[in-house]
Design an enzyme around this catalytic site. Structure first.
Site, short mmCIF file in Angstrom:
data_model
loop_
_atom_site.label_atom_id
_atom_site.label_comp_id
_atom_site.label_asym_id
_atom_site.label_seq_id
_atom_site.Cartn_x
_atom_site.Cartn_y
_atom_site.Cartn_z
N ILE A 34 9.16 6.49 -0.86
CA ILE A 34 9.37 5.51 -2.09
C ILE A 34 9.34 6.43 -3.35
CG2 ILE A 34 8.02 4.10 -3.58
CD1 ILE A 34 6.71 3.11 -1.01
N THR A 79 0.34 5.64 -1.39
CA THR A 79 -0.07 6.71 -0.48
C THR A 79 0.21 8.15 -1.17
OG1 THR A 79 2.18 6.70 0.56
CG2 THR A 79 0.31 5.65 1.69
N HIS A 132 -3.83 -10.05 -3.72
CA HIS A 132 -5.15 -9.79 -2.91
C HIS A 132 -6.42 -9.21 -3.60
CE1 HIS A 132 -2.30 -9.08 0.99
NE2 HIS A 132 -2.58 -10.55 0.48
N ALA A 163 0.77 -1.27 -0.13
CA ALA A 163 -0.06 -0.06 0.06
C ALA A 163 0.80 1.16 0.07
CB ALA A 163 -0.71 -0.12 1.20
N CYS A 200 -19.17 -12.44 -9.13
CA CYS A 200 -20.20 -13.33 -8.44
C CYS A 200 -19.28 -14.60 -7.77
CB CYS A 200 -21.09 -14.12 -9.31
SG CYS A 200 -21.77 -15.38 -8.33
N GLN A 230 0.52 -6.62 -3.33
CA GLN A 230 -0.58 -6.98 -2.67
C GLN A 230 -1.59 -5.80 -2.71
OE1 GLN A 230 2.43 -6.62 0.79
NE2 GLN A 230 0.75 -7.68 1.63
N ASN A 245 11.00 1.28 2.47
CA ASN A 245 9.78 1.37 3.18
C ASN A 245 10.30 2.41 4.28
OD1 ASN A 245 7.09 0.33 3.54
ND2 ASN A 245 7.51 0.07 5.86
N CYS A 266 -27.79 -15.81 -10.57
CA CYS A 266 -27.30 -17.34 -10.52
C CYS A 266 -27.77 -17.39 -8.82
CB CYS A 266 -26.08 -17.84 -10.72
SG CYS A 266 -24.97 -17.43 -9.42
N SER A 305 4.30 -3.02 4.86
CA SER A 305 4.90 -3.34 6.34
C SER A 305 5.18 -4.58 6.52
CB SER A 305 3.73 -3.04 7.27
OG SER A 305 2.52 -3.84 6.94
P1 NAD Z 1 0.73 -1.43 5.19
O1 NAD Z 1 -0.65 -0.47 5.30
O2 NAD Z 1 0.60 -2.64 6.06
O3 NAD Z 1 2.12 -0.76 4.99
C1 NAD Z 1 2.34 0.17 4.31
C2 NAD Z 1 3.89 0.24 4.52
O4 NAD Z 1 4.33 1.37 3.71
C3 NAD Z 1 3.89 1.11 5.99
O5 NAD Z 1 4.87 0.40 6.64
C4 NAD Z 1 4.28 2.47 5.63
O6 NAD Z 1 5.25 2.78 6.45
C5 NAD Z 1 4.81 2.69 4.31
N1 NAD Z 1 4.71 3.74 3.65
C6 NAD Z 1 3.55 4.45 3.30
N2 NAD Z 1 3.62 5.49 2.47
C7 NAD Z 1 4.86 5.38 2.15
C8 NAD Z 1 5.97 6.18 1.45
N3 NAD Z 1 5.49 7.27 0.61
N4 NAD Z 1 7.12 5.90 1.26
C9 NAD Z 1 7.76 5.07 1.94
N5 NAD Z 1 7.11 4.04 2.76
C10 NAD Z 1 5.74 4.47 2.69
O7 NAD Z 1 0.33 -2.20 3.71
P2 NAD Z 1 0.44 -3.74 3.02
O8 NAD Z 1 1.85 -4.00 3.57
O9 NAD Z 1 0.43 -3.26 1.59
O10 NAD Z 1 -0.49 -4.35 3.65
C11 NAD Z 1 -1.86 -3.99 3.74
C12 NAD Z 1 -3.02 -4.64 2.91
O11 NAD Z 1 -4.09 -3.97 2.66
C13 NAD Z 1 -2.43 -5.29 1.84
O12 NAD Z 1 -2.66 -6.64 1.66
C14 NAD Z 1 -3.06 -4.61 0.61
O13 NAD Z 1 -4.13 -5.58 -0.36
C15 NAD Z 1 -4.31 -3.72 1.35
N6 NAD Z 1 -4.16 -2.36 0.96
C16 NAD Z 1 -4.33 -2.04 -0.36
C17 NAD Z 1 -4.37 -0.53 -0.75
C18 NAD Z 1 -4.10 -0.26 -2.30
O14 NAD Z 1 -4.43 -1.01 -2.96
N7 NAD Z 1 -3.48 0.73 -2.46
C19 NAD Z 1 -4.30 0.23 0.22
C20 NAD Z 1 -4.63 -0.19 1.49
C21 NAD Z 1 -4.49 -1.35 1.92
ZN ZN Z 2 -23.48 -15.76 -10.20
#
Ligand code: NAD
Ligand code: ZN
Length: 252
Positions: free
Chosen positions: A242, A33, A126, A29, A134, A106, A224, A161, A200
Site C-alpha cells: 500500500i 501495518t 468499528h 488494517a 461507559c 474499519q 491489497n 453509574c 481482506s
Molecule cells: P484484515 O487483517 O482482515 O486484512 C488486512 C489485509 O491487508 C490483508 O488481506 C493483508 O494481506 C493486507 N495487507 C497488510 N499489510 C499490507 C500492506 N502493507 N500492503 C498491502 N496489503 C497489506 O483487516 P480488516 O479487513 O481491516 O479486518 C480486520 C478487523 O480488525 C477490522 O474490522 C478492524 O476493525 C480490526 N483491526 C484494526 C486494526 C487497526 O485499527 N490498525 C488492526 C487490526 C485489526
Molecule cells: Zn456510566
C-alpha cells in the site's frame, strides 16, 4: 483488471484519481501495518495469537473485562506511538485537494485523524480504541485514567453509574453503530471512485460497501497484497504494498 506491475498500477491509479470528482477511500488494517500495527489476517497476525473477546463475554464476565483491558494496555505499550504511514498521508493529500468528501474505515487506531483528516469526515465502522466510553450512560473516559484505576485495583473499573467501561470499539457480537453505517452507505452510493485499501473484505457488514459502491455506478479499485473475494468485480486490482502504491500521491 489486475495491474501487472507497480509502475502500471501507479499510472492507472493516477488516471482514475485525476478523472474522479468524489473519491471515497475504504480502509482496513493493511494500511496501518507499515506503522507497526499488525493486521488480523496476515500470517503471524493478531488473529493467530489472541482469540477476540466477543461482546457477550465482555458483558457477562469480569475476568473477560479485565483481560480485555490487560490486552489493551499491552497494545498501548507496543503501538501507542504509531504515526500515520504513506497510505494515510496520500489519502490526507487527496482530502486536502478537495477530492475526498469522506472516508470509511474499519480501523480503530485513530491514524486517519492523526494524518490531518477532520474527525467529522471519517466514518469509523468499528469505533476507536484510543478512548473509552461507559456502555450505559455514554460518558467518555481517557485511557490513562482507566489504566491508573486498573493498576490500583487490579480490576477493570466501572463507571459511577455502574455501567461497564469499554474501549469505544465495536466487538464481535456488538451492534454496529447505526449512524456510521448510514453515513458509509451514503458515501458509497454517491462517489465516482471507491478505493478499498488494505482490507481482506471478509468482515461483514463492512465488506459490503465496495459492492454497494460498484452497484451504484462507482469505479472500484482494490489495493491489497492478498487476493480478496471482490477482485473479479473491481475495475482495477493492485496487489502491491500500500505504501509503495500510494506513496506517489503524497503532496509535499
Ligand atoms: P484484515 O487483517 O482482515 O486484512 C488486512 C489485509 O491487508 C490483508 O488481506 C493483508 O494481506 C493486507 N495487507 C497488510 N499489510 C499490507 C500492506 N502493507 N500492503 C498491502 N496489503 C497489506 O483487516 P480488516 O479487513 O481491516 O479486518 C480486520 C478487523 O480488525 C477490522 O474490522 C478492524 O476493525 C480490526 N483491526 C484494526 C486494526 C487497526 O485499527 N490498525 C488492526 C487490526 C485489526
Ligand atoms: Zn456510566
Amino acid at each position: 483488471m489486475i495491474a501487472p506491475d507497480l509502475p502500471t498500477a501507479i499510472s492507472s491509479l493516477r488516471d482514475l484519481i485525476e478523472e474522479a470528482h468524489e473519491i471515497v477511500p475504504f480502509t482496513g488494517a493493511g494500511i496501518s501495518t507499515e506503522c507497526g500495527i499488525p493486521d488480523f489476517r496476515s500470517p503471524g497476525g493478531v488473529w493467530t495469537k489472541y482469540q477476540p473477546i466477543p461482546f457477550d463475554a465482555f458483558m457477562s464476565d469480569q475476568e473477560m473485562r479485565d483481560e480485555s483491558w490487560r490486552r489493551r494496555f499491552a497494545m498501548e505499550d507496543q503501538f501507542g506511538g504509531a504515526k500515520p504511514g504513506r497510505g494515510h498521508r496520500a489519502i490526507a493529500s487527496l482530502y486536502r485537494a478537495g477530492k475526498v468528501p469522506g472516508l470509511i474505515t474499519q480501523n480503530i487506531d485513530n491514524l486517519h485523524q492523526a494524518s490531518g483528516i477532520a474527525a467529522k469526515d471519517i466514518v469509523e465502522l468499528h469505533g476507536n480504541t484510543t478512548y473509552a466510553t461507559c456502555l450505559d450512560c455514554g460518558e467518555r473516559y481517557e485511557l490513562p485514567w482507566v489504566r491508573k484505576k486498573f493498576e490500583n485495583g487490579n480490576r477493570a473499573p466501572d463507571c459511577d453509574c455502574g455501567g461497564y467501561i469499554k474501549t469505544a470499539t465495536v466487538s464481535f457480537g456488538q451492534a454496529m453503530p447505526v449512524e456510521a453505517m448510514e453515513r458509509a452507505e451514503k458515501l458509497a452510493c454517491n462517489c465516482s471512485l471507491f478505493v478499498a485499501i488494505g482490507s481482506s473484505l471478509v468482515v461483514w457488514p463492512a465488506a459490503g460497501f465496495p459492492l454497494t459502491a460498484k452497484r451504484a455506478g462507482a469505479t472500484l479499485v482494490i489495493i491489497n497484497r492478498e487476493p480478496t473475494d471482490f477482485d473479479d468485480l473491481a475495475d482495477l486490482v493492485v496487489r502491491d504494498d500500500i505504501g509503495d502504491a500510494l506513496g506517489p500521491f503524497i503532496a509535499h
